[in-house]
Design a protein around this motif. Structure first.
Motif, short mmCIF file in Angstrom:
data_model
loop_
_atom_site.label_atom_id
_atom_site.label_comp_id
_atom_site.label_asym_id
_atom_site.label_seq_id
_atom_site.Cartn_x
_atom_site.Cartn_y
_atom_site.Cartn_z
N LEU A 342 -7.61 7.01 3.43
CA LEU A 342 -7.96 5.59 3.46
C LEU A 342 -9.19 5.32 2.60
O LEU A 342 -9.41 4.18 2.18
N ALA A 343 -9.98 6.33 2.31
CA ALA A 343 -11.14 6.14 1.45
C ALA A 343 -10.74 5.74 0.04
O ALA A 343 -11.55 5.17 -0.70
N LEU A 344 -9.50 6.02 -0.36
CA LEU A 344 -9.02 5.67 -1.69
C LEU A 344 -8.28 4.34 -1.71
O LEU A 344 -7.87 3.87 -2.78
N SER A 345 -8.08 3.74 -0.56
CA SER A 345 -7.27 2.53 -0.47
C SER A 345 -7.95 1.34 -1.15
O SER A 345 -9.12 1.04 -0.88
N SER A 346 -7.21 0.65 -1.98
CA SER A 346 -7.72 -0.57 -2.60
C SER A 346 -7.98 -1.65 -1.55
O SER A 346 -8.89 -2.47 -1.70
N ALA A 347 -7.18 -1.65 -0.49
CA ALA A 347 -7.37 -2.64 0.57
C ALA A 347 -8.70 -2.43 1.28
O ALA A 347 -9.41 -3.39 1.62
N VAL A 348 -9.08 -1.17 1.49
CA VAL A 348 -10.35 -0.87 2.16
C VAL A 348 -11.53 -1.23 1.26
O VAL A 348 -12.58 -1.68 1.73
N ALA A 349 -11.36 -1.09 -0.05
CA ALA A 349 -12.44 -1.38 -1.00
C ALA A 349 -12.51 -2.85 -1.38
O ALA A 349 -13.47 -3.27 -2.03
N SER A 350 -11.54 -3.64 -0.96
CA SER A 350 -11.47 -5.05 -1.36
C SER A 350 -12.65 -5.85 -0.82
O SER A 350 -13.28 -5.48 0.18
N ASP A 351 -12.93 -6.96 -1.48
CA ASP A 351 -14.01 -7.84 -1.02
C ASP A 351 -13.64 -8.59 0.25
O ASP A 351 -14.52 -9.18 0.88
N ARG A 352 -12.37 -8.63 0.59
CA ARG A 352 -11.91 -9.33 1.78
C ARG A 352 -11.13 -8.37 2.67
O ARG A 352 -10.47 -7.46 2.18
N PRO A 353 -11.15 -8.60 4.00
CA PRO A 353 -10.46 -7.68 4.91
C PRO A 353 -8.99 -7.99 5.13
O PRO A 353 -8.33 -7.31 5.90
N ASP A 354 -8.46 -9.01 4.44
CA ASP A 354 -7.14 -9.55 4.77
C ASP A 354 -6.03 -8.50 4.77
O ASP A 354 -5.21 -8.45 5.69
N ASN A 355 -5.98 -7.65 3.75
CA ASN A 355 -4.85 -6.71 3.65
C ASN A 355 -4.93 -5.61 4.70
O ASN A 355 -3.91 -5.17 5.22
N VAL A 356 -6.14 -5.17 5.02
CA VAL A 356 -6.30 -4.18 6.10
C VAL A 356 -5.83 -4.80 7.42
O VAL A 356 -5.11 -4.17 8.21
N ILE A 357 -6.22 -6.04 7.67
CA ILE A 357 -5.82 -6.73 8.89
C ILE A 357 -4.30 -6.90 8.93
O ILE A 357 -3.65 -6.64 9.96
N GLN A 358 -3.72 -7.32 7.82
CA GLN A 358 -2.27 -7.54 7.77
C GLN A 358 -1.50 -6.25 8.06
O GLN A 358 -0.50 -6.26 8.79
N VAL A 359 -1.94 -5.15 7.47
CA VAL A 359 -1.23 -3.89 7.67
C VAL A 359 -1.34 -3.45 9.13
O VAL A 359 -0.36 -2.95 9.72
N MET A 360 -2.50 -3.62 9.74
CA MET A 360 -2.63 -3.24 11.15
C MET A 360 -1.76 -4.13 12.05
O MET A 360 -1.14 -3.64 12.99
N LEU A 361 -1.71 -5.40 11.74
CA LEU A 361 -0.89 -6.31 12.56
C LEU A 361 0.60 -6.08 12.35
O LEU A 361 1.37 -6.02 13.31
N ASN A 362 1.02 -5.96 11.10
CA ASN A 362 2.44 -5.94 10.76
C ASN A 362 3.04 -4.56 10.54
O ASN A 362 4.26 -4.40 10.57
N GLY A 363 2.19 -3.58 10.26
CA GLY A 363 2.70 -2.27 9.92
C GLY A 363 3.32 -2.26 8.53
O GLY A 363 3.23 -3.22 7.77
N LEU A 364 3.96 -1.16 8.18
CA LEU A 364 4.67 -1.01 6.91
C LEU A 364 6.09 -0.55 7.21
O LEU A 364 6.29 0.56 7.70
N PRO A 365 7.09 -1.38 6.95
CA PRO A 365 8.47 -0.95 7.20
C PRO A 365 8.94 0.07 6.19
O PRO A 365 8.43 0.13 5.07
N PHE A 366 9.92 0.86 6.57
CA PHE A 366 10.45 1.88 5.66
C PHE A 366 10.94 1.29 4.35
O PHE A 366 10.79 1.87 3.30
N LYS A 367 11.53 0.10 4.39
CA LYS A 367 12.20 -0.46 3.22
C LYS A 367 11.24 -0.80 2.08
O LYS A 367 11.68 -1.00 0.96
N ASP A 368 9.93 -0.88 2.36
CA ASP A 368 8.99 -1.30 1.34
C ASP A 368 8.53 -0.18 0.42
O ASP A 368 7.66 -0.39 -0.41
N SER A 369 9.08 1.00 0.53
CA SER A 369 8.65 2.08 -0.34
C SER A 369 9.77 3.08 -0.54
O SER A 369 10.46 3.46 0.40
N ALA A 370 9.95 3.49 -1.77
CA ALA A 370 10.94 4.52 -2.07
C ALA A 370 10.57 5.86 -1.45
O ALA A 370 11.40 6.74 -1.30
#
Length: 420
Positions: A342-370
């Motif tokens: 997570l130290a390399l995550s662009s979401a963690v380094a972002s100026d806003r917490p939105d993407n970290v919050i979204q991932v924790m709330l919604n998770g990541l479904p299998f279909k979104d990644s090969a």
């Protein structure tokens, strides 16, 4: 004085004439229904590639609807717009649209019957597509299965329901027609610019919008869509581990990078569409985007404020119980699968917490990644305060960055928007 008055009057006359031109567009006569045999197979095949470049199915397919039948709600600052049916159904789709009508929609933002289209349909980018690509996209869409479905009515602020107002918007932002190649650049760079600025319409998400919905300049400085931050595409050297062209090309093809993480939110379906394209296309996009980068800077070390320590401690305890099983350095998925910290995550380094919050709330479904990246959602099991505490811990202890502001408010707002 008279000269100034004359010039002002002339300018007003030009603006009025231009507005009138955009405001009143004639209808283009409907055509008879076309059959698949009316199109060359090679054109249909090429059209599939063009439509994937434009992510057309992503926007024109609702969560429960048929492909390309529309009905997906697009939230904007001005209300909700529902995407239209672009299957060849003659009653509710584009089955009676001629190639000329289809081309006018992409180049000028005008429907077959003459009404102006809302710029949520990114015709200011599609206008840059070549005639050949537009023809092939038409061939592909007109050979899809017709679906009789009418999208719900748009839910916009009352003045914006008067579509002729869009004529003024077009005067400000629409520059019709393709761009010429830059002879000083390589063929791959020019191909990448064509895909990014044209069918790919990357600036639509990765740029901020002005008060009337136009893309601010410079482009690619970062935006927000559906409650997710779209990072600045000009700042990829200022992430915890700077992106390279090769890593970006792989990320576009697979929706995952071993040194940056997985595509999430609206970028997940985009990566899925791009995975269907030839490798040359993702390489070209990466070449162009990496040419836009601002110089890298060295982030300064940050010590958390004493007032944040209690929250970080609570977040550490919650992280240990809910997250460490997958995200600690000793976790099997990290050690065996080679997942990035997570130290390399662009979401963690972002100026806003939105993407970290979204991932924790919604998770990541299998279909979104090969690469079958998966994370369960925690919206039902963690409170807003717990989500905020974990985000604060990740940001400070793992990301080594200054605390985000208003994390509690953003968690509440994002959860509410997601529920709506």
């Amino acid at each position: 004085m008279k000269r100034k008055a004359w010039l002002a009057a002339a300018a007003l006359a030009v603006i009025a004439a231009g507005t009138a031109y955009w405001m009143w567009q004639p209808a283009i006569a409907p055509i008879r229904p076309l059959a698949a045999g009316d199109f060359a197979p090679d054109s249909v095949s090429r059209g599939a590639r063009v439509v994937a470049q434009g992510d057309c199915m992503v926007c024109h397919t609702s969560a429960t609807g048929a492909p390309y039948a529309g009905g997906l709600p697009l939230r904007t600052p001005f209300g909700t717009i529902f995407t239209t049916n672009i299957t060849p159904d003659t009653e509710t789709g584009i089955g009676n649209w001629s190639l000329a009508a289809f081309t006018r929609a992409l180049r000028h933002g005008v429907a077959r019957d003459g009404h102006l289209l809302y710029p949520a349909f990114p015709y200011i980018h599609y206008t840059r597509m070549s005639t050949a690509d537009i023809n092939d996209a038409y061939a592909f869409l007109m050979t899809r299965t017709p679906v009789n479905f009418k999208a719900p009515d748009n839910q916009l602020l009352l003045p914006l329901r008067f579509r002729p107002l869009l004529a003024g918007w077009n005067l400000l932002y629409l520059r019709p027609g393709p761009e010429a190649d830059d002879p000083s650049r390589s063929a791959e760079w020019n191909r990448g610019r064509y895909l990014v600025d044209g069918a790919g319409h990357c600036a639509s998400c990765h740029s901020t919008l002005d008060p009337i919905g136009g893309e601010r300049r410079p482009a690619f400085s970062g935006g927000n869509i559906d409650g997710w931050d779209a990072p600045a595409l000009t700042n990829l050297l200022n992430t915890p581990k700077p992106w390279t062209r090769e890593q970006l090309a792989l990320y576009l093809r697979h929706g995952w990078s071993s040194e940056h993480g997985a595509a999430a939110g609206p970028m997940g379906p985009v990566a899925h569409s791009l995975s269907q394209l030839p490798e040359a296309d993702s390489n070209a996009i990466a070449t162009y985007i990496m040419s836009l980068q601002q110089p890298a800077t060295t982030p300064r070390a940050v010590t958390p404020a004493a007032s944040d320590q209690a929250r970080i401690s609570r977040g550490a305890a919650l992280f240990s119980g809910a997250c460490a099983g997958c995200h600690s350095s000793e976790a099997p998925m990290m050690a065996v699968a080679g997942r990035p910290s997570l130290a390399l995550s662009s979401a963690v380094a972002s100026d806003r917490p939105d993407n970290v919050i979204q991932v924790m709330l919604n998770g990541l479904p299998f279909k979104d990644s090969a690469h079958a990246t998966f994370m369960p959602p925690f919206a039902a099991s963690l409170t807003d305060t717990q989500i905020a505490d974990i985000a604060a811990y990740i940001r400070a202890d793992i990301g080594k960055r200054a605390a985000w502001q208003d994390v509690d408010r953003r968690v509440r707002t994002i959860r509410k928007e997601n529920q709506q």
